[in-house]
Design a protein around this motif. Structure first.
Motif, PDB file in Angstrom:
ATOM      1  N   UNK A 183       0.849  -1.194   0.015  1.00  0.00           N
ATOM      2  CA  UNK A 183       0.048   0.223   0.005  1.00  0.00           C
ATOM      3  C   UNK A 183       0.845   1.254   0.007  1.00  0.00           C
ATOM      4  N   UNK A 184       0.697   2.347  -0.736  1.00  0.00           N
ATOM      5  CA  UNK A 184       1.594   3.340  -0.683  1.00  0.00           C
ATOM      6  C   UNK A 184       1.240   4.655   0.065  1.00  0.00           C
ATOM      7  N   UNK A 185       0.268   4.392   0.875  1.00  0.00           N
ATOM      8  CA  UNK A 185       0.106   5.384   2.081  1.00  0.00           C
ATOM      9  C   UNK A 185       0.412   4.812   3.428  1.00  0.00           C
ATOM     10  N   UNK A 186       0.108   3.556   3.441  1.00  0.00           N
ATOM     11  CA  UNK A 186       0.411   2.950   4.761  1.00  0.00           C
ATOM     12  C   UNK A 186       1.012   1.513   4.727  1.00  0.00           C
ATOM     13  N   UNK A 187       2.078   1.504   4.147  1.00  0.00           N
ATOM     14  CA  UNK A 187       2.731   0.017   3.719  1.00  0.00           C
ATOM     15  C   UNK A 187       3.012  -0.686   4.866  1.00  0.00           C
ATOM     16  N   UNK A 188       3.051  -2.208   5.025  1.00  0.00           N
ATOM     17  CA  UNK A 188       3.550  -2.952   5.644  1.00  0.00           C
ATOM     18  C   UNK A 188       5.188  -2.625   6.106  1.00  0.00           C
ATOM     19  N   UNK A 189       5.764  -2.288   6.897  1.00  0.00           N
ATOM     20  CA  UNK A 189       7.118  -2.110   6.798  1.00  0.00           C
ATOM     21  C   UNK A 189       7.871  -3.556   6.489  1.00  0.00           C
ATOM     22  N   UNK A 190       7.205  -4.766   6.940  1.00  0.00           N
ATOM     23  CA  UNK A 190       8.107  -5.988   6.699  1.00  0.00           C
ATOM     24  C   UNK A 190       7.888  -6.340   4.935  1.00  0.00           C
ATOM     25  N   UNK A 191       6.967  -5.752   4.274  1.00  0.00           N
ATOM     26  CA  UNK A 191       6.707  -5.815   2.821  1.00  0.00           C
ATOM     27  C   UNK A 191       8.071  -4.908   2.279  1.00  0.00           C
ATOM     28  N   UNK A 192       8.260  -3.663   2.836  1.00  0.00           N
ATOM     29  CA  UNK A 192       9.052  -2.711   2.261  1.00  0.00           C
ATOM     30  C   UNK A 192      10.341  -3.244   2.438  1.00  0.00           C
ATOM     31  N   UNK A 193      10.598  -4.018   3.633  1.00  0.00           N
ATOM     32  CA  UNK A 193      12.064  -4.483   3.875  1.00  0.00           C
ATOM     33  C   UNK A 193      12.370  -5.718   2.824  1.00  0.00           C
ATOM     34  N   UNK A 194      10.971  -6.363   2.539  1.00  0.00           N
ATOM     35  CA  UNK A 194      11.511  -7.551   1.345  1.00  0.00           C
ATOM     36  C   UNK A 194      11.884  -6.931   0.113  1.00  0.00           C
ATOM     37  N   UNK A 195      11.471  -5.625  -0.300  1.00  0.00           N
ATOM     38  CA  UNK A 195      11.550  -5.294  -1.408  1.00  0.00           C
ATOM     39  C   UNK A 195      13.103  -4.548  -1.131  1.00  0.00           C
TER      40      UNK A 195
END
Ligand SMILES: [Zn+2]
Lengths: 87, 214
Positions: free
Chosen positions: A19-31
């Motif tokens: 989600x680009x407004x309130x993304x899950x930090x875990x998913x961002x870390x996976x990127x």
């Protein structure tokens, strides 16, 4: 350098899942993790960075004389006193 | 167009002299201010707004605001950096106004030169070109950036073009660092997709050129 280096499908999927407004930090870390490990994406990053660097340093277009002259007039206009306005 | 006055930019090479001239509203100082900073700031405004006409409005408003507040400018951040910040905030205010969100950021920024959240921003952050992008690719890049959705475009311009850190860019946009990262990834992915035909062409031309030289 081959600047035609696309990102891999896996990265596109990871980004799409966020989600680009309130993304899950875990998913961002996976990127981030993926970008560090995937050779295809590393090459794409590097190629895009090169294109962006060139875009950043592309020459500036001069502003038009008319725009400049109008704006200078507006900037000078509010003089607290007229001193220097006719220099 | 004919100029009603002669321009000698060297008169105001020294920033303190320039500031002093601006405080007197000296016409030459105002002209030098635009000569020194307007082209770069116009491009920045255009990149943020995605529209050349709106970019001129932003530039005009930003310079007027800056000159109105020039007496309170203390020189802690450098004039160029201060102007960059005013342009960015003026542009973001306009973008936010489009979404009917009111903000008083511009006043805070103008009065808070030493704001630590802008440490990476420098008016001289543009490096000399290592490799000039060919005209067609540059055009495509301009078009692709201006067609990015606003939330992606502002993230890309602040982070990748202006060189703010993730934390700084997130702070300016009022979003979390994670959100900034996702928007930046989306922007870069989208740009990469939009530029694909030009990148293929550029790569093909470069290979042909190399083979020709061999
Ligand atoms: Zn990958």
């Amino acid at each position: 350098m081959n600047i035609d280096s696309p990102y891999c499908q896996k990265l596109a999927e990871l980004i799409a899942a966020c989600d680009s407004t309130d993304p899950d930090p875990e998913l961002v870390a996976r990127i981030d993790e993926h970008l560090e490990q995937c050779k295809t994406c590393a090459q794409a990053e590097s190629a895009l960075n090169e294109t962006v660097a060139a875009y950043r340093s592309a020459e500036f277009r001069e502003i038009s004389a008319e725009f400049e002259s109008d704006l200078v007039n507006r900037l000078c206009h509010k003089a607290p006193e007229d001193k220097g306005a006719r220099d | 167009m004919e100029k009603p006055w002669e321009i000698d930019l060297s008169i105001y090479d020294d920033e303190r002299e320039l500031l002093s001239g601006l405080r007197r509203r000296d016409r030459m100082a105002c002209t030098c201010l635009l000569k020194f900073y307007a082209p770069r700031l116009l491009r920045l405004a255009g990149q943020l707004m995605g529209d050349p006409d709106e970019a001129e409005d932003v530039l005009q408003e930003a310079f007027i605001r800056a000159c109105d507040r020039i007496d309170s400018f203390r020189g802690e951040s450098g004039l160029g950096t201060w102007l960059h910040r005013i342009v960015i905030n003026t542009a973001l205010m306009r973008l936010r106004a489009r979404r009917a969100v009111v903000t008083d950021d511009i006043e805070r920024i103008i009065h808070d030169e030493a704001d630590q959240s802008w440490q990476s921003l420098s008016s001289t952050s543009v490096e000399p070109s290592r490799e000039l992008l060919d005209a067609e690719l540059l055009d495509a890049m301009n078009g692709a950036v201006s067609h990015l959705p606003e939330s992606l475009r502002t993230a890309f311009v602040l982070r990748d073009v202006e060189g703010l850190t993730t934390r700084e860019a997130a702070g300016v946009l009022g979003i979390s660092e994670s959100a900034l990262k996702v928007r930046l990834h989306r922007a870069r992915l989208e740009l990469r997709q939009k530029l694909a035909p030009y990148l293929q062409e550029s790569t093909r031309s470069a290979s042909e050129h190399e083979r020709g030289d061999a």
